[in-house]
Design a protein around this motif. Structure first.
Motif, PDB file in Angstrom:
ATOM      1  N   ASN A 101       0.808  -1.222   0.000  1.00  0.00           N
ATOM      2  CA  ASN A 101       0.000   0.000   0.000  1.00  0.00           C
ATOM      3  C   ASN A 101       0.842   1.273   0.000  1.00  0.00           C
ATOM      4  O   ASN A 101       0.285   2.375   0.098  1.00  0.00           O
ATOM      5  CB  ASN A 101      -0.920   0.008   1.225  1.00  0.00           C
ATOM      6  N   ALA A 102       2.146   1.139  -0.133  1.00  0.00           N
ATOM      7  CA  ALA A 102       3.020   2.319  -0.128  1.00  0.00           C
ATOM      8  C   ALA A 102       2.675   3.247  -1.294  1.00  0.00           C
ATOM      9  O   ALA A 102       2.267   2.783  -2.368  1.00  0.00           O
ATOM     10  CB  ALA A 102       4.481   1.888  -0.224  1.00  0.00           C
ATOM     11  N   PRO A 103       2.836   4.562  -1.109  1.00  0.00           N
ATOM     12  CA  PRO A 103       2.512   5.533  -2.164  1.00  0.00           C
ATOM     13  C   PRO A 103       3.590   5.601  -3.245  1.00  0.00           C
ATOM     14  O   PRO A 103       4.231   6.624  -3.463  1.00  0.00           O
ATOM     15  CB  PRO A 103       2.387   6.847  -1.389  1.00  0.00           C
ATOM     16  N   ILE A 104       3.790   4.484  -3.915  1.00  0.00           N
ATOM     17  CA  ILE A 104       4.760   4.373  -5.002  1.00  0.00           C
ATOM     18  C   ILE A 104       4.000   3.834  -6.208  1.00  0.00           C
ATOM     19  O   ILE A 104       3.248   2.861  -6.095  1.00  0.00           O
ATOM     20  CB  ILE A 104       5.922   3.435  -4.619  1.00  0.00           C
ATOM     21  N   LYS A 105       4.188   4.438  -7.355  1.00  0.00           N
ATOM     22  CA  LYS A 105       3.366   4.099  -8.519  1.00  0.00           C
ATOM     23  C   LYS A 105       3.568   2.670  -8.992  1.00  0.00           C
ATOM     24  O   LYS A 105       2.620   1.975  -9.361  1.00  0.00           O
ATOM     25  CB  LYS A 105       3.656   5.071  -9.668  1.00  0.00           C
ATOM     26  N   HIS A 106       4.811   2.202  -8.994  1.00  0.00           N
ATOM     27  CA  HIS A 106       5.119   0.859  -9.497  1.00  0.00           C
ATOM     28  C   HIS A 106       5.718   0.035  -8.360  1.00  0.00           C
ATOM     29  O   HIS A 106       6.744   0.430  -7.778  1.00  0.00           O
ATOM     30  CB  HIS A 106       6.105   0.942 -10.661  1.00  0.00           C
ATOM     31  N   ILE A 107       5.094  -1.094  -8.058  1.00  0.00           N
ATOM     32  CA  ILE A 107       5.551  -1.929  -6.948  1.00  0.00           C
ATOM     33  C   ILE A 107       5.588  -3.396  -7.374  1.00  0.00           C
ATOM     34  O   ILE A 107       4.658  -3.897  -8.026  1.00  0.00           O
ATOM     35  CB  ILE A 107       4.639  -1.785  -5.712  1.00  0.00           C
ATOM     36  N   ALA A 108       6.670  -4.075  -7.000  1.00  0.00           N
ATOM     37  CA  ALA A 108       6.759  -5.530  -7.120  1.00  0.00           C
ATOM     38  C   ALA A 108       7.171  -6.076  -5.769  1.00  0.00           C
ATOM     39  O   ALA A 108       8.111  -5.557  -5.144  1.00  0.00           O
ATOM     40  CB  ALA A 108       7.782  -5.929  -8.181  1.00  0.00           C
ATOM     41  N   LEU A 109       6.476  -7.089  -5.298  1.00  0.00           N
ATOM     42  CA  LEU A 109       6.838  -7.744  -4.038  1.00  0.00           C
ATOM     43  C   LEU A 109       7.004  -9.218  -4.325  1.00  0.00           C
ATOM     44  O   LEU A 109       6.145  -9.832  -4.960  1.00  0.00           O
ATOM     45  CB  LEU A 109       5.747  -7.491  -2.995  1.00  0.00           C
ATOM     46  N   GLU A 110       8.142  -9.780  -3.898  1.00  0.00           N
ATOM     47  CA  GLU A 110       8.402 -11.192  -4.166  1.00  0.00           C
ATOM     48  C   GLU A 110       8.525 -11.972  -2.873  1.00  0.00           C
ATOM     49  O   GLU A 110       8.978 -11.446  -1.856  1.00  0.00           O
ATOM     50  CB  GLU A 110       9.647 -11.355  -5.046  1.00  0.00           C
ATOM     51  N   ASN A 111       8.085 -13.221  -2.919  1.00  0.00           N
ATOM     52  CA  ASN A 111       8.150 -14.126  -1.781  1.00  0.00           C
ATOM     53  C   ASN A 111       7.949 -15.540  -2.297  1.00  0.00           C
ATOM     54  O   ASN A 111       7.372 -15.725  -3.379  1.00  0.00           O
ATOM     55  CB  ASN A 111       7.056 -13.776  -0.764  1.00  0.00           C
ATOM     56  N   PRO A 112       8.371 -16.546  -1.527  1.00  0.00           N
ATOM     57  CA  PRO A 112       8.072 -17.923  -1.944  1.00  0.00           C
ATOM     58  C   PRO A 112       6.576 -18.214  -1.765  1.00  0.00           C
ATOM     59  O   PRO A 112       5.802 -17.327  -1.398  1.00  0.00           O
ATOM     60  CB  PRO A 112       8.933 -18.752  -0.985  1.00  0.00           C
ATOM     61  N   ILE A 113       6.174 -19.447  -2.009  1.00  0.00           N
ATOM     62  CA  ILE A 113       4.785 -19.846  -1.769  1.00  0.00           C
ATOM     63  C   ILE A 113       4.479 -19.572  -0.301  1.00  0.00           C
ATOM     64  O   ILE A 113       5.148 -20.101   0.589  1.00  0.00           O
ATOM     65  CB  ILE A 113       4.573 -21.339  -2.084  1.00  0.00           C
ATOM     66  N   SER A 114       3.481 -18.726  -0.051  1.00  0.00           N
ATOM     67  CA  SER A 114       3.302 -18.245   1.319  1.00  0.00           C
ATOM     68  C   SER A 114       1.841 -17.957   1.636  1.00  0.00           C
ATOM     69  O   SER A 114       0.953 -18.060   0.784  1.00  0.00           O
ATOM     70  CB  SER A 114       4.133 -16.973   1.532  1.00  0.00           C
ATOM     71  N   VAL A 115       1.602 -17.559   2.890  1.00  0.00           N
ATOM     72  CA  VAL A 115       0.250 -17.232   3.343  1.00  0.00           C
ATOM     73  C   VAL A 115      -0.226 -15.899   2.791  1.00  0.00           C
ATOM     74  O   VAL A 115      -1.409 -15.559   2.950  1.00  0.00           O
ATOM     75  CB  VAL A 115       0.166 -17.213   4.883  1.00  0.00           C
ATOM     76  N   ILE A 116       0.651 -15.162   2.134  1.00  0.00           N
ATOM     77  CA  ILE A 116       0.210 -13.906   1.500  1.00  0.00           C
ATOM     78  C   ILE A 116      -0.927 -14.209   0.518  1.00  0.00           C
ATOM     79  O   ILE A 116      -1.885 -13.448   0.402  1.00  0.00           O
ATOM     80  CB  ILE A 116       1.377 -13.226   0.763  1.00  0.00           C
TER      81      ILE A 116
END
Length: 224
Positions: A101-116
Protein backbone atom coordinates in the motif's frame (compact mmCIF):
# COMPACT_ATOMS: atom_id res chain seq x y z
CA UNK A 1 14.00 6.22 -12.22
CA UNK A 2 14.58 6.47 -8.51
CA UNK A 3 14.16 2.95 -7.19
CA UNK A 4 13.90 1.41 -3.71
CA UNK A 5 14.91 -2.21 -3.21
CA UNK A 6 13.29 -2.92 0.14
CA UNK A 7 14.53 -5.62 2.52
CA UNK A 8 17.73 -6.28 0.58
CA UNK A 9 21.17 -6.43 2.14
CA UNK A 10 22.78 -8.49 -0.64
CA UNK A 11 22.23 -5.68 -3.18
CA UNK A 12 21.72 -8.28 -5.94
CA UNK A 13 18.72 -6.45 -7.40
CA UNK A 14 20.03 -2.97 -6.63
CA UNK A 15 23.25 -3.58 -8.55
CA UNK A 16 21.38 -4.74 -11.66
CA UNK A 17 19.28 -1.56 -11.73
CA UNK A 18 22.43 0.53 -11.18
CA UNK A 19 24.08 -1.13 -14.18
CA UNK A 20 21.30 0.31 -16.33
CA UNK A 21 21.74 3.83 -15.01
CA UNK A 22 18.91 4.00 -12.47
CA UNK A 23 19.28 5.66 -9.07
CA UNK A 24 18.60 2.52 -7.07
CA UNK A 25 19.06 2.03 -3.33
CA UNK A 26 18.93 -1.13 -1.27
CA UNK A 27 17.38 -0.77 2.18
CA UNK A 28 17.50 -3.13 5.13
CA UNK A 29 17.97 -3.06 8.89
CA UNK A 30 21.17 -5.04 8.23
CA UNK A 31 24.39 -3.73 6.77
CA UNK A 32 24.85 -4.33 3.07
CA UNK A 33 26.95 -7.26 1.87
CA UNK A 34 27.02 -6.33 -1.81
CA UNK A 35 30.04 -4.05 -1.64
CA UNK A 36 28.31 -0.70 -2.27
CA UNK A 37 27.57 1.05 1.03
CA UNK A 38 27.00 4.28 -0.92
CA UNK A 39 23.89 2.67 -2.44
CA UNK A 40 22.56 1.26 0.83
CA UNK A 41 20.17 2.74 3.37
CA UNK A 42 20.44 0.91 6.68
CA UNK A 43 17.16 1.37 8.48
CA UNK A 44 13.40 0.90 8.34
CA UNK A 45 12.37 0.40 4.70
CA UNK A 46 8.80 1.50 5.47
CA UNK A 47 10.08 4.99 6.23
CA UNK A 48 11.69 5.07 2.80
CA UNK A 49 8.68 3.48 1.10
CA UNK A 50 6.38 6.19 2.46
CA UNK A 51 8.79 9.07 1.82
CA UNK A 52 7.35 9.92 -1.60
CA UNK A 53 10.82 9.85 -3.18
CA UNK A 54 10.56 6.73 -5.34
CA UNK A 55 9.12 5.82 -8.75
CA UNK A 56 9.47 2.05 -8.32
CA UNK A 57 9.92 -0.37 -5.43
CA UNK A 58 10.98 -4.00 -5.54
CA UNK A 59 10.42 -5.54 -2.10
CA UNK A 60 11.85 -8.77 -0.70
CA UNK A 61 10.15 -9.07 2.73
CA UNK A 62 11.54 -11.79 5.03
CA UNK A 63 9.70 -15.07 4.49
CA UNK A 64 10.47 -16.71 7.87
CA UNK A 65 6.93 -16.30 9.20
CA UNK A 66 5.17 -16.21 5.82
CA UNK A 67 6.34 -19.28 3.89
CA UNK A 68 3.99 -22.28 3.92
CA UNK A 69 6.98 -24.46 4.80
CA UNK A 70 6.94 -22.84 8.25
CA UNK A 71 3.30 -23.65 9.03
CA UNK A 72 4.34 -26.73 10.98
CA UNK A 73 5.63 -24.41 13.71
CA UNK A 74 2.22 -22.78 14.23
CA UNK A 75 1.26 -25.56 16.64
CA UNK A 76 3.13 -27.13 19.55
CA UNK A 77 3.78 -30.84 19.86
CA UNK A 78 0.72 -31.21 22.11
CA UNK A 79 -1.50 -29.67 19.41
CA UNK A 80 -1.94 -26.30 21.11
CA UNK A 81 -1.42 -23.08 19.20
CA UNK A 82 2.03 -21.55 19.25
CA UNK A 83 0.76 -18.08 20.12
CA UNK A 84 4.13 -16.42 19.59
CA UNK A 85 4.43 -17.87 16.10
CA UNK A 86 0.89 -16.77 15.18
CA UNK A 87 1.61 -13.24 16.38
CA UNK A 88 4.82 -13.07 14.35
CA UNK A 89 2.96 -14.24 11.26
CA UNK A 90 0.35 -11.51 11.83
CA UNK A 91 3.10 -8.90 12.14
CA UNK A 92 4.77 -10.18 8.96
CA UNK A 93 1.49 -9.93 7.05
CA UNK A 94 0.90 -6.39 8.34
CA UNK A 95 4.37 -5.50 7.08
CA UNK A 96 3.55 -6.90 3.62
CA UNK A 97 0.28 -4.94 3.48
CA UNK A 98 2.11 -1.73 4.29
CA UNK A 99 4.64 -2.39 1.56
CA UNK A 100 1.94 -3.12 -1.02
CA UNK A 101 0.00 0.00 0.00
CA UNK A 102 3.02 2.32 -0.13
CA UNK A 103 2.51 5.53 -2.16
CA UNK A 104 4.76 4.37 -5.00
CA UNK A 105 3.37 4.10 -8.52
CA UNK A 106 5.12 0.86 -9.50
CA UNK A 107 5.55 -1.93 -6.95
CA UNK A 108 6.76 -5.53 -7.12
CA UNK A 109 6.84 -7.74 -4.04
CA UNK A 110 8.40 -11.19 -4.17
CA UNK A 111 8.15 -14.13 -1.78
CA UNK A 112 8.07 -17.92 -1.94
CA UNK A 113 4.79 -19.85 -1.77
CA UNK A 114 3.30 -18.25 1.32
CA UNK A 115 0.25 -17.23 3.34
CA UNK A 116 0.21 -13.91 1.50
CA UNK A 117 -1.82 -15.71 -1.18
CA UNK A 118 -4.62 -16.69 1.23
CA UNK A 119 -4.45 -13.82 3.71
CA UNK A 120 -3.98 -10.86 1.32
CA UNK A 121 -4.34 -11.85 -2.34
CA UNK A 122 -3.02 -14.32 -4.85
CA UNK A 123 0.19 -13.41 -6.71
CA UNK A 124 0.07 -12.05 -10.22
CA UNK A 125 2.73 -14.52 -11.32
CA UNK A 126 4.93 -17.40 -10.16
CA UNK A 127 8.38 -17.68 -11.73
CA UNK A 128 11.45 -19.90 -11.37
CA UNK A 129 15.20 -19.19 -11.62
CA UNK A 130 15.51 -21.70 -14.48
CA UNK A 131 13.32 -19.38 -16.58
CA UNK A 132 16.10 -16.78 -16.43
CA UNK A 133 19.27 -18.79 -17.00
CA UNK A 134 19.98 -20.24 -13.54
CA UNK A 135 19.78 -24.02 -13.27
CA UNK A 136 17.77 -24.03 -10.06
CA UNK A 137 14.22 -24.42 -8.85
CA UNK A 138 12.75 -21.92 -6.37
CA UNK A 139 9.10 -20.99 -6.75
CA UNK A 140 8.97 -17.20 -6.56
CA UNK A 141 5.62 -15.41 -6.31
CA UNK A 142 5.28 -11.86 -7.59
CA UNK A 143 2.63 -9.39 -6.44
CA UNK A 144 2.60 -6.50 -8.91
CA UNK A 145 1.21 -2.97 -9.05
CA UNK A 146 1.37 -1.14 -12.39
CA UNK A 147 4.06 -3.50 -13.67
CA UNK A 148 4.05 -6.09 -16.49
CA UNK A 149 4.46 -9.80 -15.90
CA UNK A 150 8.05 -10.96 -16.24
CA UNK A 151 8.92 -12.65 -19.51
CA UNK A 152 11.34 -15.62 -19.40
CA UNK A 153 14.73 -14.69 -20.83
CA UNK A 154 16.66 -17.97 -20.97
CA UNK A 155 14.90 -21.22 -20.07
CA UNK A 156 17.36 -23.90 -18.92
CA UNK A 157 16.95 -27.19 -17.05
CA UNK A 158 15.81 -27.20 -13.44
CA UNK A 159 19.15 -28.26 -12.01
CA UNK A 160 20.04 -31.17 -9.75
CA UNK A 161 18.11 -32.41 -6.73
CA UNK A 162 19.28 -34.07 -3.52
CA UNK A 163 17.21 -37.09 -2.49
CA UNK A 164 17.08 -38.92 0.83
CA UNK A 165 14.88 -41.25 2.90
CA UNK A 166 13.17 -39.57 5.86
CA UNK A 167 14.23 -41.50 8.98
CA UNK A 168 10.86 -40.88 10.70
CA UNK A 169 8.43 -41.64 7.87
CA UNK A 170 10.53 -43.83 5.60
CA UNK A 171 9.38 -41.77 2.63
CA UNK A 172 11.66 -40.49 -0.11
CA UNK A 173 12.17 -36.73 -0.06
CA UNK A 174 14.05 -34.34 -2.28
CA UNK A 175 15.02 -30.71 -2.47
CA UNK A 176 16.97 -28.61 -4.95
CA UNK A 177 20.70 -29.25 -4.71
CA UNK A 178 21.49 -25.52 -4.37
CA UNK A 179 19.25 -25.34 -1.31
CA UNK A 180 20.68 -28.50 0.27
CA UNK A 181 24.24 -27.25 -0.22
CA UNK A 182 23.39 -23.80 1.17
CA UNK A 183 21.87 -25.28 4.33
CA UNK A 184 24.70 -27.78 4.73
CA UNK A 185 27.48 -25.21 4.62
CA UNK A 186 25.77 -22.40 6.53
CA UNK A 187 27.06 -22.15 10.09
CA UNK A 188 24.60 -19.70 11.66
CA UNK A 189 20.82 -19.11 11.50
CA UNK A 190 21.53 -15.74 9.88
CA UNK A 191 23.54 -17.39 7.09
CA UNK A 192 20.82 -19.96 6.49
CA UNK A 193 18.17 -17.24 6.33
CA UNK A 194 20.26 -15.19 3.90
CA UNK A 195 21.01 -18.16 1.63
CA UNK A 196 17.38 -19.31 1.60
CA UNK A 197 16.21 -15.88 0.48
CA UNK A 198 18.88 -15.30 -2.17
CA UNK A 199 17.84 -13.61 -5.42
CA UNK A 200 19.33 -15.43 -8.39
CA UNK A 201 21.24 -13.17 -10.75
CA UNK A 202 19.21 -14.01 -13.85
CA UNK A 203 16.00 -13.05 -12.10
CA UNK A 204 17.54 -9.83 -10.73
CA UNK A 205 18.63 -8.94 -14.26
CA UNK A 206 15.10 -9.54 -15.53
CA UNK A 207 13.69 -7.28 -12.81
CA UNK A 208 16.02 -4.48 -13.91
CA UNK A 209 15.74 -4.93 -17.66
CA UNK A 210 11.97 -5.39 -17.84
CA UNK A 211 10.78 -3.13 -15.03
CA UNK A 212 13.48 -0.53 -15.55
CA UNK A 213 12.04 0.23 -18.98
CA UNK A 214 8.27 0.64 -18.74
CA UNK A 215 7.75 2.10 -22.21
CA UNK A 216 6.21 -1.15 -23.48
CA UNK A 217 3.92 -1.31 -20.45
CA UNK A 218 2.58 2.19 -21.04
CA UNK A 219 2.20 1.54 -24.77
CA UNK A 220 0.08 -1.54 -24.00
CA UNK A 221 -2.02 0.35 -21.44
CA UNK A 222 -2.73 3.15 -23.92
CA UNK A 223 -4.36 0.66 -26.29
CA UNK A 224 -7.24 -0.02 -23.86
Amino acid sequence: MKILIACEESQATCIEFRKLGHEAYSCDILEQSGGHPEWHIQGDCLIEAYSGKYDLMVAHPPCTYLALSGNRWLYNEDGSKNEERWEKQKQALDFVRKLLNAPIKHIALENPISVISSKIRKPNQIVQPYMFGDKAQKSTCLWLKNLPLLKPTNIVDKGEFFEWIDSKTGKKKKQPQWYYDAMRFATTPEQRRSLRSKTFQGMAQAFAEQWGDLSNYYTQKSLF
